[in-house]
Scaffold this motif. Structure first.
Motif, PDB file in Angstrom:
ATOM      1  N   ALA A  64     -58.774   0.268 -13.812  1.00 51.28           N
ATOM      2  CA  ALA A  64     -59.475   1.119 -12.844  1.00 51.28           C
ATOM      3  C   ALA A  64     -59.516   2.559 -13.330  1.00 51.28           C
ATOM      4  N   ALA A  68     -63.032   4.490 -14.573  1.00 48.79           N
ATOM      5  CA  ALA A  68     -63.438   5.757 -13.946  1.00 48.79           C
ATOM      6  C   ALA A  68     -63.631   6.841 -14.996  1.00 48.79           C
ATOM      7  N   GLN A  72     -67.627   4.570 -15.172  1.00 50.82           N
ATOM      8  CA  GLN A  72     -67.946   3.254 -14.599  1.00 50.82           C
ATOM      9  C   GLN A  72     -67.021   2.948 -13.417  1.00 50.82           C
ATOM     10  N   ALA A  73     -66.869   3.937 -12.549  1.00 50.40           N
ATOM     11  CA  ALA A  73     -65.946   3.781 -11.421  1.00 50.40           C
ATOM     12  C   ALA A  73     -66.350   2.673 -10.462  1.00 50.40           C
ATOM     13  N   SER A  74     -67.630   2.317 -10.447  1.00 46.78           N
ATOM     14  CA  SER A  74     -68.094   1.273  -9.529  1.00 46.78           C
ATOM     15  C   SER A  74     -67.804  -0.138 -10.060  1.00 46.78           C
ATOM     16  N   ALA A  75     -67.404  -0.245 -11.320  1.00 56.61           N
ATOM     17  CA  ALA A  75     -67.106  -1.564 -11.887  1.00 56.61           C
ATOM     18  C   ALA A  75     -65.822  -2.125 -11.271  1.00 56.61           C
ATOM     19  N   ASP A  76     -65.765  -3.433 -11.146  1.00 58.23           N
ATOM     20  CA  ASP A  76     -64.619  -4.106 -10.545  1.00 58.23           C
ATOM     21  C   ASP A  76     -63.489  -4.221 -11.578  1.00 58.23           C
TER      22      ASP A  76
END
Length: 275
Positions: A64, A68, A72-76
């Protein structure tokens, strides 16, 4: 003529002048193991990723931060951890089948990490070397399941305990120091120069300890690992870890063979072995 000692009352004679041997409490007996098939076991060796530690949560936490930092903070992060882990077995298979010589797991992890970056919108050339190196060390810092340390501590009083993991020596050492895992030795793939489930991984581990495979017991949350160990003559213990792969796990939810021990956690494992 009577001496003072001869006139000493019996009650007084049973005091400090008595032999210490008679005053020493009798040690408590260790409880017998309820499973006769385990009577010869001298060492318990453990699969680590998923059995002793929660790899998915630990890797996702580090992923995580990395995602970020790479925009790519929206990536799981759990999907990232799963994608990284998915390449684990195929990478080791290339070593087992002779396509490449043995290399430690840290190297395979790093190669697999770089391979999945494009799947998450990240170009390898855009990532600083120190960021990749730091993320690769996520596997060194995985936390134990809540029951692991207490159960291992109990088992250590009666048996040799050690990892039989595909993780390399430094990885296992770092994990043990950070997580308080009380191993007696660090064993596994790097010592055996073979990755599970190759027979050499199990047989060479027994040989390092100077034991017959029948004196070894593999503890694992994975039926395939236990099957390979049993084929080499090991005793086997299955510990359920139904959330290793997350809440929707579909594999290894239950024992698929009549393993010597089948338990829900390490506390029950210690009890089963009379520890």
């Amino acid at each position: 003529m009577e001496t003072p000692a001869a006139r000493m009352p019996l009650a007084h004679a049973s005091g400090p002048m008595m032999s210490d041997r008679r005053l020493r409490p009798i040690p408590a007996r260790r409880p017998a193991m309820p499973h006769s098939s385990l009577a010869t076991v001298q060492a318990l060796v453990f699969d680590v990723f998923g059995t002793v530690v929660d790899w998915r949560s630990g890797v996702a936490a580090q992923a995580a931060e990395f995602l970020a930092a790479q925009g790519q903070a929206s990536a799981d992060p759990y999907a990232f951890a799963d994608a990284w882990r998915k390449r684990y077995a195929p990478a080791m298979a290339d070593v087992r089948n002779g396509k490449r010589p043995f290399v430690r797991l840290d190297i395979l992890h790093r190669e697999n990490l770089e391979a999945i970056l494009p799947d998450f919108g990240i170009r390898r050339d855009d990532v600083a070397e120190d960021a990749l190196a730091k993320l690769n060390l996520a596997w060194h810092a995985l936390a134990p399941w809540p029951d692991s340390v207490a159960g291992l501590t109990r088992l250590k009083t009666r048996f040799i305990i050690a990892p039989l993991s595909n993780g390399n020596i430094r990885l296992m050492l770092d994990m043990a120091k950070q997580g308080g895992l009380p191993w007696d030795a660090i064993l596994g793939a790097e010592v055996a120069q073979a990755y599970k489930p190759a027979p050499e991984a199990y047989l060479r581990t027994a040989d390092v300890l100077g034991l017959d495979p029948s004196q070894m017991c593999l503890v694992a949350a994975h039926n395939g690992d236990l099957a390979a160990a049993r084929a080499c003559g090991y005793r086997t213990a299955f510990v359920k870890r139904p959330t290793e792969h997350g809440p929707n796990q579909t594999t290894d939810l239950a024992a698929t063979q009549d393993w010597d021990v089948i338990v829900d956690d390490f506390g029950a494992l210690a009890t089963a072995f009379g520890a």
